[in-house]
Design a protein around this motif. Structure first.
Motif, PDB file in Angstrom:
ATOM      1  N   THR A   1     -22.937 -55.672  62.825  1.00  0.00           N
ATOM      2  CA  THR A   1     -23.755 -56.227  63.908  1.00  0.00           C
ATOM      3  C   THR A   1     -22.846 -56.871  64.944  1.00  0.00           C
ATOM      4  O   THR A   1     -21.879 -57.550  64.599  1.00  0.00           O
ATOM      5  CB  THR A   1     -24.736 -57.287  63.365  1.00  0.00           C
ATOM      6  OG1 THR A   1     -25.535 -56.721  62.331  1.00  0.00           O
ATOM      7  CG2 THR A   1     -25.653 -57.788  64.476  1.00  0.00           C
TER       8      THR A   1
ATOM      9  N   LYS B   1     -28.378 -57.377  67.544  1.00  0.00           N
ATOM     10  CA  LYS B   1     -27.372 -58.236  68.151  1.00  0.00           C
ATOM     11  C   LYS B   1     -27.606 -59.677  67.711  1.00  0.00           C
ATOM     12  O   LYS B   1     -28.742 -60.151  67.674  1.00  0.00           O
ATOM     13  CB  LYS B   1     -27.436 -58.141  69.675  1.00  0.00           C
ATOM     14  CG  LYS B   1     -26.437 -59.014  70.401  1.00  0.00           C
ATOM     15  CD  LYS B   1     -26.607 -58.880  71.922  1.00  0.00           C
ATOM     16  CE  LYS B   1     -25.641 -59.787  72.666  1.00  0.00           C
ATOM     17  NZ  LYS B   1     -25.813 -59.689  74.134  1.00  0.00           N
ATOM     18  N   VAL B   2     -26.514 -60.368  67.364  1.00  0.00           N
ATOM     19  CA  VAL B   2     -26.594 -61.768  66.960  1.00  0.00           C
ATOM     20  C   VAL B   2     -25.941 -62.620  68.041  1.00  0.00           C
ATOM     21  O   VAL B   2     -24.778 -62.391  68.409  1.00  0.00           O
ATOM     22  CB  VAL B   2     -25.904 -61.999  65.606  1.00  0.00           C
ATOM     23  CG1 VAL B   2     -25.797 -63.493  65.311  1.00  0.00           C
ATOM     24  CG2 VAL B   2     -26.673 -61.299  64.486  1.00  0.00           C
TER      25      VAL B   2
ATOM     26  N   GLN C   1     -37.799 -60.372  62.233  1.00  0.00           N
ATOM     27  CA  GLN C   1     -37.227 -59.216  62.922  1.00  0.00           C
ATOM     28  C   GLN C   1     -38.051 -57.960  62.685  1.00  0.00           C
ATOM     29  O   GLN C   1     -38.232 -57.133  63.589  1.00  0.00           O
ATOM     30  CB  GLN C   1     -35.806 -58.961  62.422  1.00  0.00           C
ATOM     31  CG  GLN C   1     -34.776 -59.954  62.869  1.00  0.00           C
ATOM     32  CD  GLN C   1     -33.406 -59.517  62.404  1.00  0.00           C
ATOM     33  OE1 GLN C   1     -32.837 -58.581  62.951  1.00  0.00           O
ATOM     34  NE2 GLN C   1     -32.895 -60.166  61.382  1.00  0.00           N
TER      35      GLN C   1
ATOM     36  N   ILE D   1     -21.620 -59.586  67.308  1.00  0.00           N
ATOM     37  CA  ILE D   1     -21.758 -61.037  67.367  1.00  0.00           C
ATOM     38  C   ILE D   1     -21.380 -61.512  68.767  1.00  0.00           C
ATOM     39  O   ILE D   1     -20.321 -61.166  69.285  1.00  0.00           O
ATOM     40  CB  ILE D   1     -20.853 -61.744  66.344  1.00  0.00           C
ATOM     41  CG1 ILE D   1     -21.048 -61.144  64.933  1.00  0.00           C
ATOM     42  CG2 ILE D   1     -21.116 -63.249  66.344  1.00  0.00           C
ATOM     43  CD1 ILE D   1     -22.380 -61.412  64.315  1.00  0.00           C
TER      44      ILE D   1
ATOM     45  N   HIS E   1     -31.082 -63.391  66.065  1.00  0.00           N
ATOM     46  CA  HIS E   1     -30.794 -62.028  65.628  1.00  0.00           C
ATOM     47  C   HIS E   1     -31.920 -61.127  66.126  1.00  0.00           C
ATOM     48  O   HIS E   1     -33.042 -61.175  65.625  1.00  0.00           O
ATOM     49  CB  HIS E   1     -30.711 -61.969  64.103  1.00  0.00           C
ATOM     50  CG  HIS E   1     -30.208 -60.664  63.582  1.00  0.00           C
ATOM     51  ND1 HIS E   1     -30.176 -60.346  62.238  1.00  0.00           N
ATOM     52  CD2 HIS E   1     -29.705 -59.573  64.221  1.00  0.00           C
ATOM     53  CE1 HIS E   1     -29.679 -59.127  62.072  1.00  0.00           C
ATOM     54  NE2 HIS E   1     -29.400 -58.650  63.264  1.00  0.00           N
TER      55      HIS E   1
ATOM     56  N   PHE F   1     -23.993 -60.925  58.786  1.00  0.00           N
ATOM     57  CA  PHE F   1     -24.572 -59.859  59.610  1.00  0.00           C
ATOM     58  C   PHE F   1     -23.578 -58.698  59.741  1.00  0.00           C
ATOM     59  O   PHE F   1     -22.964 -58.511  60.796  1.00  0.00           O
ATOM     60  CB  PHE F   1     -24.939 -60.391  60.997  1.00  0.00           C
ATOM     61  CG  PHE F   1     -25.790 -61.623  60.988  1.00  0.00           C
ATOM     62  CD1 PHE F   1     -27.150 -61.537  60.754  1.00  0.00           C
ATOM     63  CD2 PHE F   1     -25.223 -62.886  61.202  1.00  0.00           C
ATOM     64  CE1 PHE F   1     -27.944 -62.676  60.739  1.00  0.00           C
ATOM     65  CE2 PHE F   1     -25.999 -64.022  61.187  1.00  0.00           C
ATOM     66  CZ  PHE F   1     -27.367 -63.929  60.952  1.00  0.00           C
TER      67      PHE F   1
END
Length: 601
Positions: A143, A176-177, A550, A145, A172, A140
């Motif tokens: 992004t 944002k993960v 997503q 984490i 995800h 990712f």
């Protein structure tokens, strides 16, 4: 008796024991049986939300043997009260041998990733947290984490005991993960829930493949707070916590029934109308019904389910809503049917208690809510019930008799929405019901009991199933609301029914719906029947798609923001349209010229 009541005023306290539940609760003298039932968690039929207008909350007092209305009877002594409980059992349907759905791994909202970390050395002294997050950034990039401390607490020991190999499950969402599991390589499930006003339906999905494992449904325990949206909102004004907890209790029952012996649920998506979503989240829906009709929120950030008392480890997200009375359920329906991709206008009509409608295509989307009431789901009908085993799903008059078809071919135990529509259509065509919804006195089927005309459909030693004129009136109100809502949307866009390419009918009722019968009574317009598609519970199927993708999650957010909401309460023409549609099939017979022979000038 609870100590708090005894301590507060022991002389002014009484006990109510509900049968057959054998549930005892202490109340202050002067409280109603309805209030006592809510406090005890006992569900009674109260379509009006306890204001005394529906007459459905009947209870029998013991030892007196007298029948009373729970909302009107006040408690002044210790009593026993017998309820006639609704069927709140959970129905579960297992799925077997279904091919896996194709979802791009990189597009997944929830995703399981096996990680092999490089062990620390003198030259690489990064902490365990950084080793995991740095590796996840390869999956990712660019992004953020998030690895919560609750997850992190178990990681150090696990990594060293398992040769620096670990499996993580991440969510995800919106750039944002978040790590929601770190440890063994486990199987997991996701759940989608259609949080309806009258009925709840849920599905369990395999977390890795997205394949549907099973579905479940039940009557909402919130019906004790009223059958329709407005009554539910009014009840929540004073009993918001109780309303919320009854919804949470229903969800937990659905999940427990589906998840028995299956992998743990790590993600849940909720799809429901705006008021129901507010109540579940503990937000007051009060201002939804007050001009200018503004909800507290249309979109909610994902949150831990345990904060709401749902499950333990799962994360809950919800499908964003459009406005005060058009919620995430219609957004899910737009996603499910794909009308947002169509090149020509299409209708989506959700035949539920809230009665939501969307009209649009890739160029525009407009929506409204019609407050149809619960008739389409068997509510507000004296012998009505949800579409479950034994419900009459079709009733046809022919040669002096009425033939019945029931769900699962079981003995009749009530009549659901599709059965009521087919019966009224058939009796109207035969002249047994007139255009006002009144019975013809000359028919041998019509009986009179205490001034009430009715037709008995089925009878055994214990009970009888019938349809009376009040039931027909409730259906006419519901069908008038939906038909006139469609007309208003078309007029606003300068279109006609002939300009519509497809007409998607959603809701649990749609699966057993007779389209010709719907046209006969004026619920649906008289257009080519090939344009109609019964598509089941699109609130649920849309939610299933959104929790797996997503891209569709982002599309749902865009649809919720960009769809225009038309408030029918401030449009003068709607009242006139609705009144005109209260007849069978309509006051303006030229709208149904093929059936009536009346041609517009």
């Amino acid at each position: 008796m609870p100590d708090d009541l005894r301590a507060a005023d022991p002389q002014n306290a009484a006990e109510v024991t509900f049968l057959p539940q054998n549930q005892t609760v202490g109340v202050q003298k002067g409280a109603t049986l309805y209030d006592a039932a809510i406090k005890a968690g006992v569900i009674i039929d109260a379509l009006c939300g306890g204001n005394g207008s529906c007459g459905k909350c009947k209870m029998i007092l013991f030892p007196q043997g007298t029948e009373v209305l729970a909302c009107k009877y006040t408690v002044h002594e210790n009593i026993f009260a017998k309820t006639v409980p609704e069927d709140f059992s959970v129905m579960v349907r297992e799925y077997r041998g279904i091919s896996e759905k194709a979802y791009e791994e990189s597009d997944r909202v929830f995703r399981k990733i096996p990680l092999t970390l490089s062990p620390p050395t003198k030259d690489d002294n990064r902490d365990d947290y950084s080793r995991i997050t740095d590796l996840l950034k390869q999956y990712f990039p660019d992004t953020k984490i998030s690895l919560p401390i609750e997850i992190m607490r178990t990681i150090p020991g696990y990594l060293r005991e398992n040769c620096w190999k670990i499996s993580v499950i991440v969510m995800h969402d919106e750039g944002k993960v978040t790590v929601i599991h770190a440890g063994d390589d486990i199987n997991y499930c996701l759940a989608a829930i259609d949080f309806g006003t009258t009925t709840l339906q849920a599905s369990l999905l395999d977390g890795d493949s997205g394949q549907k494992i099973c579905e479940s449904s039940m009557l909402s325990r919130q019906i004790v707070f009223g059958a329709d949206i407005i009554t539910r909102i009014i009840s929540a004004r004073k009993k918001l916590h109780e309303c919320s907890m009854s919804g949470i209790s229903s969800i937990n029952e659905l999940l427990k029934a589906m998840n028995a012996g299956k992998p743990e649920i790590y993600g849940i998506i909720l799809s429901g109308n705006t008021a129901m979503t507010h109540i579940l989240y503990g937000l007051t829906p009060e201002f939804i019904r007050k001009e200018p009709y503004i909800p507290a929120q249309n979109a909610f950030e994902p949150a831990e389910c345990q904060k709401f008392g749902i499950g333990e480890k799962a994360v809950m997200m919800s499908v964003p809503g459009i406005s005060s009375y058009v919620g995430g359920d219609i957004v899910s329906g737009i996603i499910s049917t794909g009308i947002y991709k169509k090149k020509v206008p299409c209708f989506l009509m959700d035949l539920g208690t809230n009665g939501e409608i969307a009209l649009g295509c890739g160029d525009f989307m407009i929506s409204c809510a019609c407050s149809a009431g619960p008739a389409f789901e068997g509510g507000g009908i004296k012998c009505g019930k949800r579409a479950a085993g034994g419900a009459i799903s079709k009733a046809v008059y022919h040669s002096g008799k009425i033939s019945l078809t029931t769900i699962d071919n079981k003995e009749p135990n009530g009549i659901c929405g599709s059965g009521i529509i087919s019966l009224v259509s058939s009796l109207f065509t035969a002249g047994i019901i007139d255009k006002r919804g009144k019975f013809a006195e000359s028919s041998h089927l019509v009986t009179l009991e205490e001034g009430n005309k009715k037709i008995v459909l089925y009878k055994n030693k214990k009970s009888e199933i019938f349809l009376d004129e009040h039931d027909i009136e409730n259906l006419l109100r519901a069908k008038a609301a939906m038909f006139s809502g469609c007309e208003i949307l078309l007029e606003y866009m300068g279109l006609s029914f002939n300009d519509v390419d497809r007409f998607f009918i959603s809701g649990g009722i749609s699966q057993s719906l007779d389209i010709e019968a719907c046209i006969d009574i004026g619920l649906l317009p008289e257009i080519d029947t090939e344009k109609y598609t019964a598509c089941g519970n699109t609130s649920l199927t849309g939610a299933e798609k959104i929790i797996m993708s997503q891209k569709l999650r982002q599309k749902a957010l865009a649809i919720a923001k960009e769809t225009m909401y038309l408030d029918l309460s401030i449009i003068p023409q709607f009242s006139d349209r609705w009144t005109a549609a209260l007849f069978l099939p309509h006051t303006d017979l030229s709208k149904f010229s093929k059936r009536t022979g009346v041609i517009s000038n």
